[in-house]
Design a protein around this motif. Structure first.
Motif, PDB file in Angstrom:
ATOM      1  N   GLU A  88       0.804  -1.216   0.000  1.00  0.00           N
ATOM      2  CA  GLU A  88       0.000   0.000   0.000  1.00  0.00           C
ATOM      3  C   GLU A  88       0.849   1.283   0.000  1.00  0.00           C
ATOM      4  OE1 GLU A  88      -3.017  -0.150   2.994  1.00  0.00           O
ATOM      5  OE2 GLU A  88      -3.869  -2.017   2.222  1.00  0.00           O
ATOM      6  N   TRP A  89       2.124   1.164   0.332  1.00  0.00           N
ATOM      7  CA  TRP A  89       3.061   2.289   0.214  1.00  0.00           C
ATOM      8  C   TRP A  89       3.012   2.886  -1.188  1.00  0.00           C
ATOM      9  CZ3 TRP A  89       7.483   3.147  -2.758  1.00  0.00           C
ATOM     10  CH2 TRP A  89       8.401   4.094  -2.294  1.00  0.00           C
ATOM     11  N   LEU A  90       2.758   2.046  -2.197  1.00  0.00           N
ATOM     12  CA  LEU A  90       2.756   2.504  -3.583  1.00  0.00           C
ATOM     13  C   LEU A  90       1.642   3.506  -3.867  1.00  0.00           C
ATOM     14  CD1 LEU A  90       3.468  -0.906  -5.378  1.00  0.00           C
ATOM     15  CD2 LEU A  90       5.051   1.031  -5.154  1.00  0.00           C
ATOM     16  N   SER A  91       0.583   3.498  -3.061  1.00  0.00           N
ATOM     17  CA  SER A  91      -0.514   4.436  -3.275  1.00  0.00           C
ATOM     18  C   SER A  91      -0.110   5.873  -2.962  1.00  0.00           C
ATOM     19  CB  SER A  91      -1.721   4.047  -2.406  1.00  0.00           C
ATOM     20  OG  SER A  91      -2.226   2.785  -2.803  1.00  0.00           O
ATOM     21  N   GLY A  92       1.002   6.051  -2.261  1.00  0.00           N
ATOM     22  CA  GLY A  92       1.501   7.384  -1.958  1.00  0.00           C
ATOM     23  C   GLY A  92       2.899   7.623  -2.487  1.00  0.00           C
ATOM     24  N   PHE A  93       3.356   6.748  -3.385  1.00  0.00           N
ATOM     25  CA  PHE A  93       4.700   6.896  -3.947  1.00  0.00           C
ATOM     26  C   PHE A  93       4.648   7.890  -5.101  1.00  0.00           C
ATOM     27  CE2 PHE A  93       8.073   4.775  -6.798  1.00  0.00           C
ATOM     28  CZ  PHE A  93       9.053   5.642  -6.356  1.00  0.00           C
ATOM     29  N   HIS A  94       4.995   9.137  -4.807  1.00  0.00           N
ATOM     30  CA  HIS A  94       4.896  10.202  -5.800  1.00  0.00           C
ATOM     31  C   HIS A  94       6.074  10.232  -6.751  1.00  0.00           C
ATOM     32  CE1 HIS A  94       7.987  12.627  -3.696  1.00  0.00           C
ATOM     33  NE2 HIS A  94       7.499  12.027  -2.628  1.00  0.00           N
ATOM     34  N   GLY A  95       7.063   9.369  -6.528  1.00  0.00           N
ATOM     35  CA  GLY A  95       8.292   9.464  -7.317  1.00  0.00           C
ATOM     36  C   GLY A  95       9.142  10.581  -6.760  1.00  0.00           C
ATOM     37  N   GLY A  96       9.350  11.621  -7.574  1.00  0.00           N
ATOM     38  CA  GLY A  96      10.193  12.716  -7.118  1.00  0.00           C
ATOM     39  C   GLY A  96      11.664  12.374  -7.244  1.00  0.00           C
ATOM     40  N   LEU A  97      12.506  13.387  -7.070  1.00  0.00           N
ATOM     41  CA  LEU A  97      13.937  13.157  -7.227  1.00  0.00           C
ATOM     42  C   LEU A  97      14.484  12.222  -6.154  1.00  0.00           C
ATOM     43  CD1 LEU A  97      16.380  13.977  -8.969  1.00  0.00           C
ATOM     44  CD2 LEU A  97      16.854  15.763  -7.281  1.00  0.00           C
ATOM     45  N   LEU A  98      14.018  12.376  -4.917  1.00  0.00           N
ATOM     46  CA  LEU A  98      14.482  11.521  -3.829  1.00  0.00           C
ATOM     47  C   LEU A  98      13.306  11.099  -2.967  1.00  0.00           C
ATOM     48  CD1 LEU A  98      16.420  10.163  -1.841  1.00  0.00           C
ATOM     49  CD2 LEU A  98      16.847  12.414  -0.815  1.00  0.00           C
ATOM     50  N   CYS A  99      13.100   9.796  -2.873  1.00  0.00           N
ATOM     51  CA  CYS A  99      12.149   9.217  -1.932  1.00  0.00           C
ATOM     52  C   CYS A  99      12.956   8.250  -1.057  1.00  0.00           C
ATOM     53  CB  CYS A  99      11.027   8.495  -2.677  1.00  0.00           C
ATOM     54  SG  CYS A  99       9.737   7.834  -1.596  1.00  0.00           S
ATOM     55  N   PHE A 100      13.240   8.673   0.168  1.00  0.00           N
ATOM     56  CA  PHE A 100      14.122   7.906   1.047  1.00  0.00           C
ATOM     57  C   PHE A 100      13.359   6.747   1.675  1.00  0.00           C
ATOM     58  CE2 PHE A 100      16.622   7.555   5.130  1.00  0.00           C
ATOM     59  CZ  PHE A 100      17.781   7.077   4.541  1.00  0.00           C
ATOM     60  N   CYS A 101      13.992   5.577   1.753  1.00  0.00           N
ATOM     61  CA  CYS A 101      13.354   4.370   2.287  1.00  0.00           C
ATOM     62  C   CYS A 101      14.099   3.890   3.533  1.00  0.00           C
ATOM     63  CB  CYS A 101      13.345   3.268   1.239  1.00  0.00           C
ATOM     64  SG  CYS A 101      12.541   3.750  -0.315  1.00  0.00           S
ATOM     65  N   GLY A 102      13.381   3.567   4.584  1.00  0.00           N
ATOM     66  CA  GLY A 102      13.970   3.119   5.839  1.00  0.00           C
ATOM     67  C   GLY A 102      13.036   3.488   6.988  1.00  0.00           C
ATOM     68  N   LEU A 103      13.480   3.491   8.240  1.00  0.00           N
ATOM     69  CA  LEU A 103      14.866   3.355   8.670  1.00  0.00           C
ATOM     70  C   LEU A 103      15.181   1.938   9.171  1.00  0.00           C
ATOM     71  CD1 LEU A 103      15.156   6.726  10.622  1.00  0.00           C
ATOM     72  CD2 LEU A 103      16.311   6.176   8.521  1.00  0.00           C
ATOM     73  N   SER A 104      14.204   1.317   9.833  1.00  0.00           N
ATOM     74  CA  SER A 104      14.456  -0.032  10.325  1.00  0.00           C
ATOM     75  C   SER A 104      14.125  -1.076   9.281  1.00  0.00           C
ATOM     76  CB  SER A 104      13.656  -0.297  11.612  1.00  0.00           C
ATOM     77  OG  SER A 104      12.262  -0.291  11.355  1.00  0.00           O
TER      78      SER A 104
END
Length: 352
Positions: A88-104
């Motif tokens: 469901e994260w993909l429903s808010g994945f706007h792309g953009g130059l940097l989309c940081f993923c993490g932390l744990s």
């Protein structure tokens, strides 16, 4: 512009914003409503939007009016719509130059040690705090600095704080990102960090080519394996094509940093963007190649893990962690290279 002094510039303008600078604003409608952002403009033509309301990510980015980044169909979405279940994260994945993923956690959804982990973790959907920005002259250049903190915390869970500093300058075409991640909890915590840098048209074309010096390249899937030898090259948008993911181990240059480069047109070689990073804390490099219709995007992703999820990292014996009170510093730089001479020098810098 590079030779002009501060006095020369200030004699000719009424305010720095005439040339560049930082402007704060907030999205006003739709699912983006309420997301805070900072527009950064340089006098060289580089512009990018930092979004404290979305984990200090970087959304839109342009050079001389031409987009550098891919923008997904979702557009920017407020973190209030975020769900960390499955994909469901993909429903808010706007792309953009940097989309940081993490932390744990970063990467594919999985179940690890009795905990369900959704795609790519929560950090890019967490609003920042203690946000500040400045425009400070240093000699004859003006340095733009944006800082903020983003926390991933839960009761009986991790307590990790990301302190991000993003810098650019009036006369420059480089975006520098420095992240300090600290474990403020009382237990050792997994640490997974992936810089999801998303490049799209018109920078990315069917004539684009990646220049880099990997010592090893692995395909994530059998489909990606079929075109392993073509990982550097691109085709025009194709209906029905699947994503291809590759895992690279890159060779650092003499300064200890890794240099990679996306050239927009391998025939002209007159426009490119480089991604430089410090492999001492980001030893992995993930490439996400998707040349589909409406989803025409290249992800160049310095990371401390692969994108297969925390369970796979634990099984491989490569899962990083932070002890209580421990810190780590991650560094990534992006630079726009304009003109054949500048691109040729950037290509040479990848040859190690």
């Amino acid at each position: 512009m590079s030779s002009e002094t501060r006095i020369y510039i200030e004699e000719r303008i009424g305010r720095l914003s005439q040339m560049g600078g930082v402007t704060a604003f907030e999205y006003a409608e739709g699912k983006a409503k309420g997301v805070s952002a900072l527009r950064v403009r340089t006098a060289t033509g580089l512009e990018f939007w930092v979004m404290p309301g979305r984990g200090m990510d970087i959304g839109e980015a342009t050079y001389l009016g031409k987009s550098l980044s891919w923008q997904s169909p979702t557009g920017v979405t407020n973190s209030s719509y975020f769900s960390n279940r499955g994909l469901e994260w993909l429903s808010g994945f706007h792309g953009g130059l940097l989309c940081f993923c993490g932390l744990s956690h970063a990467g594919a959804p999985c179940d690890d040690c009795g905990q369900h982990l959704g795609l790519h973790g929560p950090i890019s959907n967490t609003p920042a705090e203690q946000v500040s920005w400045s425009e400070e002259w240093q000699g004859d250049d003006c340095i733009f600095t944006i800082t903020g903190k983003v926390r991933e915390a839960s009761v009986f869970g991790p307590n990790l704080v990301l302190s991000r500093k993003i810098t650019a300058s009036l006369k420059g075409s480089t975006i520098a990102v420095e992240d300090t991640i600290e474990n403020l909890g009382y237990n050792e915590s997994p640490l997974m960090a992936l810089y999801h840098l998303n490049f799209g048209y018109p920078l990315l074309t069917g004539k684009s080519e990646i220049f880099a010096s990997p010592t090893k390249t692995d395909a994530a899937t059998p489909h990606a394996q079929e075109s392993l030898k073509q990982w550097r090259l691109f085709e025009e948008p194709t209906r029905g094509i699947e994503e291809r993911v590759y895992f690279h181990t890159m060779k650092p240059g003499a300064d200890g940093w890794v240099n990679t480069l996306l050239v927009s047109d391998r025939e002209k070689k007159d426009w490119a963007v480089s991604v430089r990073y410090d492999p001492s804390t980001l030893p992995d490099f993930v490439q996400w190649k998707l040349t589909g219709v409406n989803h025409y995007v290249l992800g160049l992703e310095p990371s401390n893990c692969r994108s297969l999820g925390r369970k796979k990292e634990r099984e491989r014996g490569t899962l990083r962690s932070l002890k209580p009170g421990e810190k780590t510093v991650l560094r990534v730089e992006l630079t726009v290279h304009d003109g054949a001479e500048a691109v040729a020098a950037a290509i040479k810098a990848t040859e190690v």
